[in-house]
Design a protein around this motif. Sequence first.
Motif, PDB file in Angstrom:
ATOM      1  N   LYS A   5       3.322 -39.575 -36.716  1.00 15.18           N
ATOM      2  CA  LYS A   5       3.811 -38.413 -37.464  1.00 15.18           C
ATOM      3  C   LYS A   5       4.496 -38.830 -38.755  1.00 15.18           C
ATOM      4  O   LYS A   5       5.215 -39.837 -38.772  1.00 15.18           O
ATOM      5  CB  LYS A   5       4.847 -37.680 -36.606  1.00 15.18           C
ATOM      6  N   PRO A   6       4.361 -38.044 -39.816  1.00 14.60           N
ATOM      7  CA  PRO A   6       5.030 -38.392 -41.079  1.00 14.60           C
ATOM      8  C   PRO A   6       6.546 -38.555 -40.922  1.00 14.60           C
ATOM      9  O   PRO A   6       7.138 -39.455 -41.527  1.00 14.60           O
ATOM     10  CB  PRO A   6       4.723 -37.201 -41.986  1.00 14.60           C
ATOM     11  N   GLN A   7       7.165 -37.734 -40.084  1.00 11.39           N
ATOM     12  CA  GLN A   7       8.625 -37.850 -39.899  1.00 11.39           C
ATOM     13  C   GLN A   7       8.981 -39.188 -39.255  1.00 11.39           C
ATOM     14  O   GLN A   7       9.993 -39.799 -39.598  1.00 11.39           O
ATOM     15  CB  GLN A   7       9.159 -36.722 -38.999  1.00 11.39           C
ATOM     16  N   ALA A   8       8.137 -39.619 -38.307  1.00 13.94           N
ATOM     17  CA  ALA A   8       8.400 -40.892 -37.630  1.00 13.94           C
ATOM     18  C   ALA A   8       8.269 -42.047 -38.628  1.00 13.94           C
ATOM     19  O   ALA A   8       9.046 -43.005 -38.597  1.00 13.94           O
ATOM     20  CB  ALA A   8       7.438 -41.073 -36.465  1.00 13.94           C
ATOM     21  N   LEU A   9       7.287 -41.955 -39.519  1.00 16.59           N
ATOM     22  CA  LEU A   9       7.101 -43.000 -40.535  1.00 16.59           C
ATOM     23  C   LEU A   9       8.283 -43.042 -41.498  1.00 16.59           C
ATOM     24  O   LEU A   9       8.756 -44.110 -41.872  1.00 16.59           O
ATOM     25  CB  LEU A   9       5.813 -42.743 -41.327  1.00 16.59           C
ATOM     26  N   ARG A  10       8.752 -41.865 -41.889  1.00 18.70           N
ATOM     27  CA  ARG A  10       9.912 -41.798 -42.806  1.00 18.70           C
ATOM     28  C   ARG A  10      11.137 -42.406 -42.152  1.00 18.70           C
ATOM     29  O   ARG A  10      11.878 -43.172 -42.761  1.00 18.70           O
ATOM     30  CB  ARG A  10      10.238 -40.335 -43.163  1.00 18.70           C
ATOM     31  N   ALA A  11      11.343 -42.044 -40.883  1.00 15.76           N
ATOM     32  CA  ALA A  11      12.508 -42.573 -40.164  1.00 15.76           C
ATOM     33  C   ALA A  11      12.397 -44.089 -40.027  1.00 15.76           C
ATOM     34  O   ALA A  11      13.375 -44.819 -40.211  1.00 15.76           O
ATOM     35  CB  ALA A  11      12.613 -41.920 -38.786  1.00 15.76           C
ATOM     36  N   GLU A  12      11.192 -44.562 -39.746  1.00 14.38           N
ATOM     37  CA  GLU A  12      10.966 -46.002 -39.595  1.00 14.38           C
ATOM     38  C   GLU A  12      11.226 -46.724 -40.917  1.00 14.38           C
ATOM     39  O   GLU A  12      11.857 -47.787 -40.954  1.00 14.38           O
ATOM     40  CB  GLU A  12       9.528 -46.235 -39.117  1.00 14.38           C
ATOM     41  N   ALA A  13      10.734 -46.119 -42.004  1.00 10.68           N
ATOM     42  CA  ALA A  13      10.929 -46.724 -43.334  1.00 10.68           C
ATOM     43  C   ALA A  13      12.419 -46.753 -43.691  1.00 10.68           C
ATOM     44  O   ALA A  13      12.924 -47.774 -44.186  1.00 10.68           O
ATOM     45  CB  ALA A  13      10.142 -45.928 -44.388  1.00 10.68           C
ATOM     46  N   LEU A  14      13.108 -45.673 -43.422  1.00  7.06           N
ATOM     47  CA  LEU A  14      14.554 -45.630 -43.727  1.00  7.06           C
ATOM     48  C   LEU A  14      15.306 -46.699 -42.942  1.00  7.06           C
ATOM     49  O   LEU A  14      16.144 -47.416 -43.484  1.00  7.06           O
ATOM     50  CB  LEU A  14      15.123 -44.244 -43.384  1.00  7.06           C
ATOM     51  N   GLU A  15      14.960 -46.817 -41.663  1.00 12.10           N
ATOM     52  CA  GLU A  15      15.666 -47.794 -40.827  1.00 12.10           C
ATOM     53  C   GLU A  15      15.393 -49.214 -41.323  1.00 12.10           C
ATOM     54  O   GLU A  15      16.314 -50.039 -41.432  1.00 12.10           O
ATOM     55  CB  GLU A  15      15.256 -47.650 -39.361  1.00 12.10           C
ATOM     56  N   ALA A  16      14.118 -49.497 -41.667  1.00 14.97           N
ATOM     57  CA  ALA A  16      13.769 -50.841 -42.157  1.00 14.97           C
ATOM     58  C   ALA A  16      14.533 -51.171 -43.437  1.00 14.97           C
ATOM     59  O   ALA A  16      15.048 -52.281 -43.609  1.00 14.97           O
ATOM     60  CB  ALA A  16      12.263 -50.919 -42.394  1.00 14.97           C
ATOM     61  N   ILE A  17      14.617 -50.207 -44.326  1.00 11.27           N
ATOM     62  CA  ILE A  17      15.304 -50.452 -45.610  1.00 11.27           C
ATOM     63  C   ILE A  17      16.814 -50.638 -45.388  1.00 11.27           C
ATOM     64  O   ILE A  17      17.427 -51.540 -45.959  1.00 11.27           O
ATOM     65  CB  ILE A  17      15.023 -49.293 -46.595  1.00 11.27           C
ATOM     66  N   LEU A  18      17.379 -49.809 -44.536  1.00  9.76           N
ATOM     67  CA  LEU A  18      18.832 -49.910 -44.294  1.00  9.76           C
ATOM     68  C   LEU A  18      19.176 -51.228 -43.593  1.00  9.76           C
ATOM     69  O   LEU A  18      20.205 -51.840 -43.874  1.00  9.76           O
ATOM     70  CB  LEU A  18      19.305 -48.712 -43.462  1.00  9.76           C
TER      71      LEU A  18
END
Lengths: 190, 120
Positions: A5-18
């Motif tokens: 899901k796009p939301q899951a990808l966004r959350a994953e990307a945010l977590e990786a960056i943080l």
Amino acid sequence: MSEVKPQALRAEALEAILIEKGLLTPDAVDGVIAQFNERVGPMNGARVVARAWTDPAFKQQLLSNGSVAIEEFDFSGGEVDKLVVVENTANVHNVVVCTLCSCYPWALLGLPPAWYKDPAYRSRIVREPRKVLSEFGLNLPDETDVQVWDSSAEIRYLVLPQQPANLAGLAEDDLVEHITRDSMIGVARL
Amino acid sequence: MTDEISLQGVAAPPLINGELLFEEPWQGRVFGMAKALADNGLYNWSDFQSVLIEVIGDWDHSQSDLNQPYFYYDHFLKAFERLLLKRHLIDPKPLADLITTLTNRPHGHDHSHHTLGVPP
């Protein structure tokens, strides 16, 4: 291509960056979720116990008809059609089980812990309650009468723990944080 | 720690039987991230709640169909991202690039967060 899901990808990307920036660790995220559930789950039950400790009339009603007594809290989540509250005293210790499955006062205590559903707990707490309680770290004096209450789809039990002397005089709101889930199942004392 | 999180009102997380309700794993991750950063002092939880209320308000006003389903964590994710950008804790370009990378990765990849690299 990813089917996530796009939301899951966004959350994953945010977590990786943080994490990459050193602002966050995966453990911190896990910790938040675990702590939050631990606190919020049994909070309703803790409020009921705190009220009983500070309001004798409420306590009397709670012990005579638990379902009616908790109506004023307007807890959601059901699962407490008939609530029976059993009081720990200096001479009596109560502990709750569901020998058939895992009936549990969800609206008061959140989701049941894994061990509550374990066949070993469900059978052994009836046969050898003192031994099982000692494995939880609760060693009761020989003179204490241990009563085991078997929940069912119709009746859910909640243990009213004894108020520890060091909590005497605290206001209801301040008491809540000291009341644990395990003490309301009866596998711990406060 | 729950003292700071309001369990009532428009910005309250969904609960079932007193437990946080995460219908999908990413919802738990984003909730945990938002709270962990607040615990680390990068912002106050009330700041996050204000943005969340703003996002939910925007959504409310944009709805012509009152039966449109409401997905709390979609708003939560949007609010979290908006706050991070507003506070310059993340930059939009690397975020967009990483989302593209993740979107294009082959199916059946390793989901581990620890092995994920952030593009330069």
